[in-house]
Every structure is written in structure tokens, then in C-alpha cells.
Design an enzyme around this catalytic site. Structure first.
Site, PDB file in Angstrom:
ATOM      1  N   GLU A  31      -2.484  -8.965   3.741  1.00 54.09           N
ATOM      2  CA  GLU A  31      -2.819  -9.487   5.074  1.00 54.09           C
ATOM      3  C   GLU A  31      -4.315  -9.757   5.210  1.00 54.09           C
ATOM      4  O   GLU A  31      -4.739 -10.491   6.109  1.00 54.09           O
ATOM      5  CB  GLU A  31      -2.342  -8.515   6.162  1.00 54.09           C
ATOM      6  CG  GLU A  31      -3.242  -7.355   6.470  1.00 54.09           C
ATOM      7  CD  GLU A  31      -3.227  -6.267   5.418  1.00 54.09           C
ATOM      8  OE1 GLU A  31      -4.089  -5.380   5.462  1.00 54.09           O
ATOM      9  OE2 GLU A  31      -2.334  -6.306   4.522  1.00 54.09           O
TER      10      GLU A  31
ATOM     11  N   HIS B 291      -3.618  -5.058   0.002  1.00 53.16           N
ATOM     12  CA  HIS B 291      -3.398  -5.555   1.353  1.00 53.16           C
ATOM     13  C   HIS B 291      -3.414  -7.084   1.399  1.00 53.16           C
ATOM     14  O   HIS B 291      -4.470  -7.693   1.583  1.00 53.16           O
ATOM     15  CB  HIS B 291      -4.480  -5.009   2.295  1.00 53.16           C
ATOM     16  CG  HIS B 291      -4.328  -3.560   2.609  1.00 53.16           C
ATOM     17  ND1 HIS B 291      -3.810  -3.105   3.805  1.00 53.16           N
ATOM     18  CD2 HIS B 291      -4.604  -2.458   1.885  1.00 53.16           C
ATOM     19  CE1 HIS B 291      -3.784  -1.775   3.800  1.00 53.16           C
ATOM     20  NE2 HIS B 291      -4.268  -1.369   2.639  1.00 53.16           N
TER      21      HIS B 291
ATOM     22  N   CYS C 117       0.823  -1.198   0.000  1.00 52.85           N
ATOM     23  CA  CYS C 117       0.000   0.000   0.000  1.00 52.85           C
ATOM     24  C   CYS C 117       0.870   1.267   0.000  1.00 52.85           C
ATOM     25  O   CYS C 117       1.531   1.555  -0.994  1.00 52.85           O
ATOM     26  CB  CYS C 117      -0.969  -0.042   1.180  1.00 52.85           C
ATOM     27  SG  CYS C 117      -2.359   1.107   1.001  1.00 52.85           S
TER      28      CYS C 117
END
Length: 429
Positions: free
Chosen positions: A379, A377, A282
Site C-alpha cells: 500500500e 507493505h 506483513c
């Protein structure tokens, strides 16, 4: 509806009345949700149907009012397990139909109560479809939410339209904003590995993560792979990083304009000069782009949500990914290029991932340095797990010392679709 009409309507509907005022003068009336009062910020929309708690606690939303495009928000309440940081970061929250009561075994309180407890001003019961279409056509802009006594002047009379608009236009713009230091951790901390080659605490690698607005799930994903992660504040120096003898360096997500992050870019160049394996996500992707000498620019309305399709040009696979960014890297998407900084001292760079909705750069891969990044992202908190392989790629880069396989170019066999098509939300290259 005119702004004055909106204020008059709000005044007639009682203490739960609220007004949303946009920078261009358009207004929406609704009901107060969360705390009463006023708030201003850049208004953006998130297309996720789930994950509102992770959205609220994502530091990347600092100074932004978030509109949820899904109509029914708050169904599962708020729990103690899902926050991505220690507080709610959004400046304001806009929903159409908040849940009357939560229904989930983990819920400890309602979304309305959680917002009110942290002083987050919100608004509900307005046409979020019309609002989202307006932002798509006009672009994100400054806005304000006003409810309760914030709708009244010092004498108790309702404010005139210009008063509310003046508060909105007095708010700072996002372009040029250096916000990482406002959300970063105050003191360093360490997340220990959850597994290792010989024991539960023996690390397969050590990473220094620069907290530019990091979400708690990111070091968790590394810990699941046996990595020890030292999280340092955004003000960390090269000496601070080297003192921990890292096998790799990670730059996190975060808020603000990457063009204002002078210190962080210089730190990253020191990492690249020492050929320490690097992974950024990001905001970290944007900073890698700037460190390499590419520009960044502000998108008209950005990418925010958990349902964004991205093409991995190395494999030709399409990933559904979680996004939250209003800026992007301006790098050539049609072929490899030489990093512009300092007469190309960082060698060749390929755009490894592109957004399929608008062809925006979604990943960079250095072909002569052990460094790569993605704009989204991996994650996945919240969101799909299509991209969690990127953490494995980072571990492989640190443990084998080899640069990952080359990305497939726009004309390569793995490419699908026209990667040279001019983006609708980006400059031509």
C-alpha cells in the site's frame, strides 16, 4: 557515557533535558522532544528519509520506540491527510535534528506539538548514527526515554542509574506478545469502491479484511480497484466472515509475535479449507506461514523503512519496498516445499519473494490453493509504489478464480543472485 553520568548531565542542562536508556545499560543524553515524562518499549530503527507521519500512526509500531536514522525530521510538519490511523501508536520517538519550523502548504502544526498533544515522549539532539550501529550489532532491545519529572525521585533528587534501568527491564518483551487485539478496530466498518464496471458504487469484488493493525491506505488501494472492503476486528469468527459472503479475505499488518496469534491462525485455516482467495501482508504473511505449518522467528534488528530491495522470483524484477517487521517466516527458500501442517493438506508452497539484503522470506505463494502473501507493505504509505501490482493480482485471483502463475524457484531463469545463500539475519534452511 555511563548511565549515572548521563543522568547528571541531563540534570545540569535544564528542563529540556532527556535521557535514553537501553536495556544493556548504554545511555544517550539529548533534549526532550514532544511530551515530557517517561516511556518504555522495544527500540527499533527506521531507515526512511520521509514518511514520518505515516510511521507514527502505523499501529504495527505499538509498544515500540522508533529511531529515525535520517538526521532531519519534521520538515513538513503534520497534516490532516497523511495519518494511517486515528492516533499516534509509537511508544516513543527518537530523532537527531528536529526541524525548527515546518515548511509545507498542508502543515497544520509542528511535529513537536503533535507528539506533545498525544502524550508521546521523545528525545532529540543525540547521535542516532551511533545508536543505530549499536542496535545493528547488539539487536533490538527494550529501552526507555526519560525527561522532566521522570528524571527525579519522590524527593526531587535526580534518580540514580539503576532506577532508570529497572524501569526499562520491567517492560514486557516483544517475543510472545499478542498485540493485535490492542490495536484492532472496535466495530466493523465498510470502505466502498471508488469505481466499478457500471457505476461508482458497483463492486467488482467483496473482501473481508481482518484488522490486525490495518493502515487506512490498504482498503483505499482496494477501493481504487473497485473492491468493497468490510473491515472486521481481530476477534472476528469464521461465522462473521462467511456472513458477508466475501470473494476474498485479507489479513493486514499488525504488531506483536505471530507465534501468539492462535485465534487468527485458526481463522485463516478455516479460510484456506474453504478455498476462499486469500491475500496477506506483513503480519498477515507471518500468519499464513504459521497456518501452513511453518515456523516464525524474531529477526536481530528487523526491516523498517521505505527503501528495502526485494526480489520477485516470479518475474526476476527487484522492487524497492516499504517494510516494518521484526519477525519472519522460516520456510525453505531453495525449492518448493509441502506445507507441513496436518500432513501436507494445504499442498505445495513456494517462497515468491526474498529480501536482497539478507535473503529473508518476503512472500509466500500456495501452489494448490488460491492464497498468497508478502512480508512488506504494497500500500506504500509511505513508500514507493513498486509493489502495488499485488492488489491487482488479488483482484484477478478473486474475479477469475485461478491460482496466480507459479513463482520462479531459486534456480529458475527469473532468479537473480544467490537465493540459497544463508541469511545474515535468519536461520539456515
Amino acid at each position: 557515557m555511563s548511565e549515572q553520568t548521563a543522568v547528571q548531565t541531563a540534570a545540569r542542562t535544564g528542563t529540556r533535558a532527556a535521557v535514553l536508556v537501553l536495556e544493556d545499560g548504554r545511555t544517550f543524553t539529548g533534549r526532550a522532544f514532544g511530551a515530557r515524562g517517561s516511556t518504555v518499549g522495544e527500540i527499533v530503527f527506521n531507515t526512511g528519509m520521509t514518511g514520518y507521519q505515516e510511521t507514527l500512526t502505523d499501529p504495527s509500531y505499538h509498544r515500540q520506540i522508533v529511531v529515525m536514522t535520517a538526521p532531519h525530521i519534521g520538515n513538513t510538519g503534520v497534516n490532516e491527510e497523511d495519518p494511517e490511523s486515528t492516533r499516534i501508536w509509537v511508544a516513543g520517538f527518537v530523532v537527531r535534528d528536529p526541524a525548527i519550523r515546518p515548511s509545507n502548504w498542508r502543515s497544520t502544526r509542528t511535529l513537536d506539538d503533535a507528539l506533545a498533544a498525544e502524550g508521546v515522549v521523545g528525545i532529540s539532539d543525540l547521535d542516532t548514527r551511533a545508536l543505530t550501529r549499536h542496535l545493528r550489532e547488539r539487536g533490538v532491545m527494550r529501552a526507555g526515554i526519560f525527561s522532566g519529572e521522570a528524571l527525579l525521585d519522590g524527593s526531587g533528587r535526580r534518580k540514580v542509574e539503576q532506577d532508570l534501568l529497572d524501569e526499562v527491564t520491567a517492560a514486557p518483551v516483544m517475543t510472545g506478545a499478542d498485540l493485535a487485539r490492542e490495536v484492532t478496530v472496535a466495530e466493523p466498518y465498510t470502505v466502498e469502491p471508488m469505481r466499478g464496471p457500471a457505476s461508482g458504487t458497483e463492486a467488482v469484488a467483496t473482501v473481508v479484511a481482518i484488522d490486525l493493525g490495518i493502515k487506512s491506505m490498504t482498503p483505499q488501494r482496494l477501493a481504487e480497484r473497485g473492491v468493497r472492503t468490510h473491515v472486521l476486528p481481530a476477534t472476528a469468527t469464521t461465522e462473521d466472515v462467511l456472513a458477508l459472503a466475501p470473494d476474498g479475505v485479507f489479513f493486514s499488518n499488525g504488531p506483536g509475535d505471530p507465534g501468539a496469534a492462535v485465534h487468527e491462525v485458526e481463522l485463516l485455516r478455516d479460510v484456506l479449507d474453504r478455498r476462499i482467495p486469500f491475500f496477506g501482508i506483513c503480519y498477515g504473511n507471518q500468519l499464513l506461514g504459521r497456518a501452513l505449518g511453518y515456523g516464525t522467528y524474531k529477526l536481530q534488528y528487523g526491516h523498517r523503512g521505505v527503501n528495502q530491495p526485494v526480489l520477485d522470483r516470479r518475474t526476476g524484477k527487484v522492487e524497492i519496498t516499504a517494510h516494518n517487521h521484526g519477525f519472519a517466516v522460516d520456510a525453505p527458500t531453495d525449492a518448493e516445499s509441502t506445507a507441513p501442517h496436518d500432513d501436507g493438506r494445504y499442498g505445495r508452497v513456494a517462497v515468491s519473494h526474498v529480501a536482497l539484503n539478507d535473503q529473508v522470506v518476503e512472500g509466500l505463494e500456495c501452489l494448490d490453493l488460491p492464497a498468497f502473501s508478502v512480508q512488506y507493505h504494497p500500500e506504500a504509505a509511505a513508500g514507493p509504489h513498486d509493489a502495488d501490482y499485488l492488489f491487482d493480482r488479488f483482484v484477478d485471483l478473486m474475479t477469475t478464480g485461478s491460482v496466480p502463475d507459479r513463482a520462479v524457484g531459486a534456480t529458475g531463469t527469473a532468479g537473480t543472485g544467490d537465493a540459497t545463500k544463508e541469511p545474515t539475519d535468519a536461520p539456515s534452511h
